[in-house]
Scaffold this active site. Structure first.
Site, PDB file in Angstrom:
ATOM      1  N   HIS A  27       0.886  -1.161   0.000  1.00  0.00           N
ATOM      2  CA  HIS A  27       0.000   0.000   0.000  1.00  0.00           C
ATOM      3  C   HIS A  27       0.928   1.216   0.000  1.00  0.00           C
ATOM      4  O   HIS A  27       2.097   1.119   0.404  1.00  0.00           O
ATOM      5  CB  HIS A  27      -0.887   0.006   1.244  1.00  0.00           C
ATOM      6  CG  HIS A  27      -1.878  -1.119   1.251  1.00  0.00           C
ATOM      7  ND1 HIS A  27      -1.719  -2.234   2.031  1.00  0.00           N
ATOM      8  CD2 HIS A  27      -3.031  -1.298   0.561  1.00  0.00           C
ATOM      9  CE1 HIS A  27      -2.735  -3.060   1.824  1.00  0.00           C
ATOM     10  NE2 HIS A  27      -3.547  -2.514   0.933  1.00  0.00           N
TER      11      HIS A  27
ATOM     12  N   ASP B 103       2.429   1.516   3.272  1.00  0.00           N
ATOM     13  CA  ASP B 103       3.422   0.471   3.624  1.00  0.00           C
ATOM     14  C   ASP B 103       4.793   0.951   3.145  1.00  0.00           C
ATOM     15  O   ASP B 103       5.813   0.690   3.767  1.00  0.00           O
ATOM     16  CB  ASP B 103       3.135  -0.864   2.917  1.00  0.00           C
ATOM     17  CG  ASP B 103       1.826  -1.505   3.338  1.00  0.00           C
ATOM     18  OD1 ASP B 103       1.498  -1.451   4.538  1.00  0.00           O
ATOM     19  OD2 ASP B 103       1.135  -2.066   2.459  1.00  0.00           O
TER      20      ASP B 103
ATOM     21  N   GLU C 296      -9.367  -4.299  -8.115  1.00  0.00           N
ATOM     22  CA  GLU C 296      -9.572  -5.536  -7.333  1.00  0.00           C
ATOM     23  C   GLU C 296     -10.993  -5.519  -6.773  1.00  0.00           C
ATOM     24  O   GLU C 296     -11.258  -4.885  -5.753  1.00  0.00           O
ATOM     25  CB  GLU C 296      -8.549  -5.608  -6.182  1.00  0.00           C
ATOM     26  CG  GLU C 296      -8.744  -6.829  -5.291  1.00  0.00           C
ATOM     27  CD  GLU C 296      -7.733  -6.917  -4.138  1.00  0.00           C
ATOM     28  OE1 GLU C 296      -6.816  -6.077  -4.044  1.00  0.00           O
ATOM     29  OE2 GLU C 296      -7.887  -7.851  -3.327  1.00  0.00           O
TER      30      GLU C 296
ATOM     31  N   HIS D 149     -12.682 -12.948  -2.717  1.00  0.00           N
ATOM     32  CA  HIS D 149     -13.645 -11.935  -3.135  1.00  0.00           C
ATOM     33  C   HIS D 149     -14.620 -12.525  -4.155  1.00  0.00           C
ATOM     34  O   HIS D 149     -15.815 -12.231  -4.120  1.00  0.00           O
ATOM     35  CB  HIS D 149     -12.927 -10.725  -3.730  1.00  0.00           C
ATOM     36  CG  HIS D 149     -12.035 -10.006  -2.755  1.00  0.00           C
ATOM     37  ND1 HIS D 149     -11.283  -8.909  -3.107  1.00  0.00           N
ATOM     38  CD2 HIS D 149     -11.769 -10.224  -1.442  1.00  0.00           C
ATOM     39  CE1 HIS D 149     -10.609  -8.480  -2.050  1.00  0.00           C
ATOM     40  NE2 HIS D 149     -10.870  -9.275  -1.038  1.00  0.00           N
TER      41      HIS D 149
HETATM   42  C1  XUL Z   1      -9.024  -6.437   1.050  1.00  0.00           C
HETATM   43  C2  XUL Z   1      -7.873  -6.802   0.276  1.00  0.00           C
HETATM   44  C3  XUL Z   1      -6.752  -5.822   0.272  1.00  0.00           C
HETATM   45  C4  XUL Z   1      -6.237  -5.523  -1.084  1.00  0.00           C
HETATM   46  C5  XUL Z   1      -5.154  -4.498  -1.138  1.00  0.00           C
HETATM   47  O1  XUL Z   1      -9.969  -7.407   1.147  1.00  0.00           O
HETATM   48  O2  XUL Z   1      -7.801  -7.870  -0.299  1.00  0.00           O
HETATM   49  O3  XUL Z   1      -5.729  -6.327   1.067  1.00  0.00           O
HETATM   50  O4  XUL Z   1      -5.717  -6.679  -1.634  1.00  0.00           O
HETATM   51  O5  XUL Z   1      -5.566  -3.252  -0.767  1.00  0.00           O
HETATM   52 MN    MN Z   2      -6.535  -8.663  -1.840  1.00  0.00          MN
END
Ligand code: XUL
Ligand code: MN
Length: 346
Positions: A51, A54, A176, A215
């Site tokens: 991130h 990070d 994502e 997810h």
């Molecule tokens: C949240 C998730 C995050 C992303 C990066 O569910 O997976 O860790 O991968 O921001």
């Molecule tokens: Mn993730």
């Protein structure tokens, strides 16, 4: 497909987490970034994902010059370690400006904050020799449907992505998707949504996606089908493999932990699409169980990679001819058992 094709692996500093959950404090003492980088090298992983904060902690409190200095220090550290920065993702879900969403906040000042922070994230990525930004759209959705105009929010998301594409002509963006948590319902819940959004932006060829197994499962989808769909568009630019036991909170279990067959099918999809051949990494977005003792802290990562590589072998030794015959005979009961026997090591 050449059998010798190999994969390169990656994780983020947050994947060596300390065990905190909404109901209790950490169960392992905090470790430094350097310790985590050392572990990544020891385990033989090739890249680290970040991130923005990070890479540069407390990024919002720092001047551009400070951010640049710290990002360059990190680049040197990574180069010395022989580790690449795979992605950088703006953390758009912690700051007070993002309480009610980042890019889709009803308040124009908050949306501006999110875009400014995303531009800074791109600057950091470039200083780390990284051209891929990941957008996990954490708070882009609603708890109460009437609280936001979902139609307008599509425009806001496009505006934000356009601002990023405009900020740097080389940067690529991987969305994502996740259907829920922290939101009740998210605006970009699936790969189909992510790729449709990409088409509305100023440069669709620079907008792709990242699939996370958990997810997809939370959206009621099979992650293997999501992989095939994204790859059909040439848009799978990063990957968070993990596992998830049904429709509950995002569990980030070790890859294959809950459903080995679903994991196997993801690996088969990656194999048939030659994922990794264009430089993509296999990342494990997995967390240690809260119960994990410090001395076992990296096992979830080692195990995920081990399972992945075992499943690559299983994909490459899958009895294709026998399976094809069963498909031709529409004997799906036998096909089903063939897969199980193969996975059980007949
Ligand atoms: C949240 C998730 C995050 C992303 C990066 O569910 O997976 O860790 O991968 O921001
Ligand atoms: Mn993730």
């Amino acid at each position: 497909m050449p059998k010798e094709r190999t994969y390169r692996f990656c994780f983020g500093p947050w994947n060596l987490s300390e065990g905190q959950d909404p109901y209790g404090p950490p169960t392992r003492p905090a470790q430094t970034f350097d310790w985590k980088l050392g572990k990544l090298r020891e385990l033989g992983f090739e890249a680290m994902m970040f991130h923005d904060d990070d890479a540069v902690p407390d990024v919002d409190s720092k001047t551009d010059a400070q951010v640049a200095r710290e990002a360059r220090e990190l680049r040197k550290k990574l180069r010395d370690a022989g580790v690449a920065a795979e992605i950088v993702a703006p953390r758009l879900w912690f700051d007070p400006h993002t309480i009610d969403g980042a890019y889709t906040n009803n308040d124009a000042r908050c949306r501006r904050y999110a875009i400014d922070r995303s531009r800074r994230c791109i600057d950091i990525a470039k200083m780390l020799d990284c051209d891929l930004i990941v957008l996990w759209l954490a708070r882009e959705g609603s708890y109460i449907r009437e609280s936001k105009n979902a139609r307008k929010c599509v425009d806001y998301l496009v505006e934000a992505v356009d601002a990023m594409l405009e900020h740097d002509p080389k940067i690529r963006i991987a969305i994502e998707p996740k259907p829920n948590e922290p939101m009740d319902l998210a605006y970009i819940p699936t790969i189909g949504h992510a790729l449709a959004l990409a088409q509305l932006t100023r440069d669709p060829k620079r907008v792709g996606c990242l699939i996370e197994s958990a997810h997809a499962l939370l959206a009621g989808l099979d992650p293997a089908d999501e992989i095939d769909f994204a790859c059909a568009f040439g848009k799978l630019w990063s990957l968070h493999l993990n596992d998830q036991n049904g429709l509950k909170f995002d569990q980030d279990k070790p890859f294959g932990s809950a459903n080995l067959r679903v994991a196997f099918n993801q690996v088969r999809a990656l194999e048939r699409n030659r994922y990794g051949a264009r430089g993509e990494y296999v990342a494990f977005d997995v967390h240690p169980f809260r119960t994990t003792r410090p001395e076992h802290w990296t096992l979830h990562l080692e195990n995920s990679r081990r399972t992945f590589l075992r499943l690559v072998e299983k994909a490459r030794t899958y009895p294709e001819a026998e399976a094809r015959q069963l498909v031709a005979d529409r004997n799906y009961a036998a096909l089903d058992q063939l897969v199980l026997e193969h996975l059980m090591g007949r």
